[in-house]
Design an enzyme around this catalytic site. Sequence first.
Site, PDB file in Angstrom:
ATOM      1  N   HIS A 158       0.923  -1.280   0.094  1.00 26.74           N
ATOM      2  CA  HIS A 158      -0.026  -0.100   0.059  1.00 26.74           C
ATOM      3  C   HIS A 158       0.827   1.176  -0.001  1.00 26.74           C
ATOM      4  O   HIS A 158       1.921   1.240   0.198  1.00 26.74           O
ATOM      5  CB  HIS A 158      -0.941  -0.097   1.190  1.00 26.74           C
ATOM      6  CG  HIS A 158      -2.012  -0.918   1.068  1.00 26.74           C
ATOM      7  ND1 HIS A 158      -1.817  -2.182   1.207  1.00 26.74           N
ATOM      8  CD2 HIS A 158      -3.347  -0.632   0.594  1.00 26.74           C
ATOM      9  CE1 HIS A 158      -3.429  -2.792   1.287  1.00 26.74           C
ATOM     10  NE2 HIS A 158      -4.141  -1.664   0.768  1.00 26.74           N
ATOM     11  N   LYS A 162      -0.379   4.906   4.534  1.00 24.51           N
ATOM     12  CA  LYS A 162      -1.508   3.867   5.377  1.00 24.51           C
ATOM     13  C   LYS A 162      -0.774   3.742   6.707  1.00 24.51           C
ATOM     14  O   LYS A 162       0.310   3.251   7.237  1.00 24.51           O
ATOM     15  CB  LYS A 162      -1.248   2.675   4.621  1.00 24.51           C
ATOM     16  CG  LYS A 162      -2.552   1.552   5.273  1.00 24.51           C
ATOM     17  CD  LYS A 162      -2.753   0.540   4.103  1.00 24.51           C
ATOM     18  CE  LYS A 162      -3.529  -0.354   5.042  1.00 24.51           C
ATOM     19  NZ  LYS A 162      -4.967   0.015   5.313  1.00 24.51           N
TER      20      LYS A 162
HETATM   21  P1  NAD Z   1      -7.752   9.601   5.117  1.00 18.80           P
HETATM   22  O1  NAD Z   1      -6.562   9.726   6.396  1.00 18.80           O
HETATM   23  O2  NAD Z   1      -7.357  10.174   3.923  1.00 18.80           O
HETATM   24  O3  NAD Z   1      -9.092   9.998   5.618  1.00 18.80           O
HETATM   25  C1  NAD Z   1      -9.773   9.743   6.823  1.00 18.80           C
HETATM   26  C2  NAD Z   1     -10.654  10.934   7.273  1.00 18.80           C
HETATM   27  O4  NAD Z   1     -11.080  10.694   8.327  1.00 18.80           O
HETATM   28  C3  NAD Z   1      -9.562  12.270   7.285  1.00 18.80           C
HETATM   29  O5  NAD Z   1     -10.069  13.250   6.532  1.00 18.80           O
HETATM   30  C4  NAD Z   1      -9.670  12.769   8.865  1.00 18.80           C
HETATM   31  O6  NAD Z   1      -9.617  13.949   9.019  1.00 18.80           O
HETATM   32  C5  NAD Z   1     -11.463  11.968   8.991  1.00 18.80           C
HETATM   33  N1  NAD Z   1     -11.525  11.810  10.396  1.00 18.80           N
HETATM   34  C6  NAD Z   1     -10.963  11.417  11.496  1.00 18.80           C
HETATM   35  N2  NAD Z   1     -11.516  11.531  12.620  1.00 18.80           N
HETATM   36  C7  NAD Z   1     -12.697  11.950  12.455  1.00 18.80           C
HETATM   37  C8  NAD Z   1     -14.021  11.951  13.065  1.00 18.80           C
HETATM   38  N3  NAD Z   1     -14.006  11.892  14.475  1.00 18.80           N
HETATM   39  N4  NAD Z   1     -14.812  12.165  12.301  1.00 18.80           N
HETATM   40  C9  NAD Z   1     -15.183  12.432  11.015  1.00 18.80           C
HETATM   41  N5  NAD Z   1     -13.922  12.374  10.070  1.00 18.80           N
HETATM   42  C10 NAD Z   1     -12.712  11.982  11.022  1.00 18.80           C
HETATM   43  O7  NAD Z   1      -7.530   8.042   5.153  1.00 18.80           O
HETATM   44  P2  NAD Z   1      -8.321   7.007   3.889  1.00 18.80           P
HETATM   45  O8  NAD Z   1      -6.900   6.670   2.831  1.00 18.80           O
HETATM   46  O9  NAD Z   1      -9.644   7.861   3.246  1.00 18.80           O
HETATM   47  O10 NAD Z   1      -8.806   5.788   4.435  1.00 18.80           O
HETATM   48  C11 NAD Z   1      -9.783   5.730   5.681  1.00 18.80           C
HETATM   49  C12 NAD Z   1      -9.961   4.283   6.237  1.00 18.80           C
HETATM   50  O11 NAD Z   1     -10.551   3.792   4.989  1.00 18.80           O
HETATM   51  C13 NAD Z   1      -8.547   3.538   6.605  1.00 18.80           C
HETATM   52  O12 NAD Z   1      -8.886   2.769   7.668  1.00 18.80           O
HETATM   53  C14 NAD Z   1      -8.352   2.762   5.398  1.00 18.80           C
HETATM   54  O13 NAD Z   1      -7.690   1.682   5.730  1.00 18.80           O
HETATM   55  C15 NAD Z   1      -9.969   2.513   4.933  1.00 18.80           C
HETATM   56  N6  NAD Z   1     -10.011   2.108   3.677  1.00 18.80           N
HETATM   57  C16 NAD Z   1     -10.933   0.782   3.589  1.00 18.80           C
HETATM   58  C17 NAD Z   1     -11.314   0.642   2.140  1.00 18.80           C
HETATM   59  C18 NAD Z   1     -12.291  -0.608   2.143  1.00 18.80           C
HETATM   60  O14 NAD Z   1     -12.633  -0.919   0.838  1.00 18.80           O
HETATM   61  N7  NAD Z   1     -12.754  -1.089   3.249  1.00 18.80           N
HETATM   62  C19 NAD Z   1     -10.799   1.050   1.188  1.00 18.80           C
HETATM   63  C20 NAD Z   1      -9.603   2.218   1.282  1.00 18.80           C
HETATM   64  C21 NAD Z   1      -9.479   2.635   2.539  1.00 18.80           C
END
Ligand code: NAD
Length: 271
Positions: A158, A162
């Site tokens: 990744h 991450k």
């Molecule tokens: P990222 O860091 O870009 O986004 C996370 C967002 O959540 C940030 O903008 C942050 O400010 C926000 N956040 C933090 N605390 C918060 C709160 N209390 N209320 C609202 N928002 C809040 O990360 P990302 O790359 O978008 O990934 C996010 C998550 O999704 C990770 O855990 C990643 O592993 C997961 N993910 C899952 C899949 C899937 O298919 N299940 C795919 C991609 C990413």
Amino acid sequence: MSDDVKIGIVGAAGRMGQMLVRQVTATAGCRVAGATEGAKSHSLGKDAGAVAGIGDLGVVIIEDPAAMIANVDVVIDFTVPAATAEHARLAAQAEAALIAGTTGLNAEQEEAVRLAARHVAVVRASNFSVGVTLLLALTEQVAGILGPDYDVEILEMHHRHKVDAPSGTAISLGEAAAKGRGVDLAKVRQAVRDGHTGARPQGQIGFATLRGGDVVGDHTVIFAGEGERVELGHKAASRQVFAAGAVRAALWTRGKPSGLYSMKHVLGFAK
Ligand code: NAD
């Protein structure tokens, strides 16, 4: 329009959050009806569409998840583990369905998601792509056919941002292989090897983690036997595949009874 499924996106300024705002807006039958961000976000008070680069949608990103969730039918959550546990409680209270994509949750946080599923429909997946949902099913099947003579190793790569390892998807693939063999992953999992490890015990399921650049998500499940290897793999080229799956899951929850569902249910691979 009035019949549209109202979707609330928590973490709307994140990498996945922005992708979700674009995906919901581009999908017929639903609309972005609310958006939140964490207290430290610079995007609070801005329009979710503008932040996602598609122009104003008339949806301001707010901090209060309870106020936002009260006005939506479904919450899509790709944020951080502690926030996901809280959003699950709030979705259950407000009777909104939940699409939970955050990875790296501890046992207590996963339990909060499971508890919400007693009250509302929850779709939980470590990977919302069609390809990985298929890969999970194939991994379970192949592990069962090949048996413990074939060592299972799961390799994932990744992007450099991450924060959890092994990836949620890699762990789900390990669980699928363990299920296929009829064993408990916790008892055979080997996530780290370093130094004088000794020979590989039979039945172990190993993980290897690579991090770097902008890799969206690569996973390979290797079944290594005497004289041959079987490899099953998936490469995501864009986060759009996860967003498309999550929005498909959000629309699927309409009219569904409470319960914990996976992408296998959404895609019709599971009853
Ligand atoms: P990222 O860091 O870009 O986004 C996370 C967002 O959540 C940030 O903008 C942050 O400010 C926000 N956040 C933090 N605390 C918060 C709160 N209390 N209320 C609202 N928002 C809040 O990360 P990302 O790359 O978008 O990934 C996010 C998550 O999704 C990770 O855990 C990643 O592993 C997961 N993910 C899952 C899949 C899937 O298919 N299940 C795919 C991609 C990413």
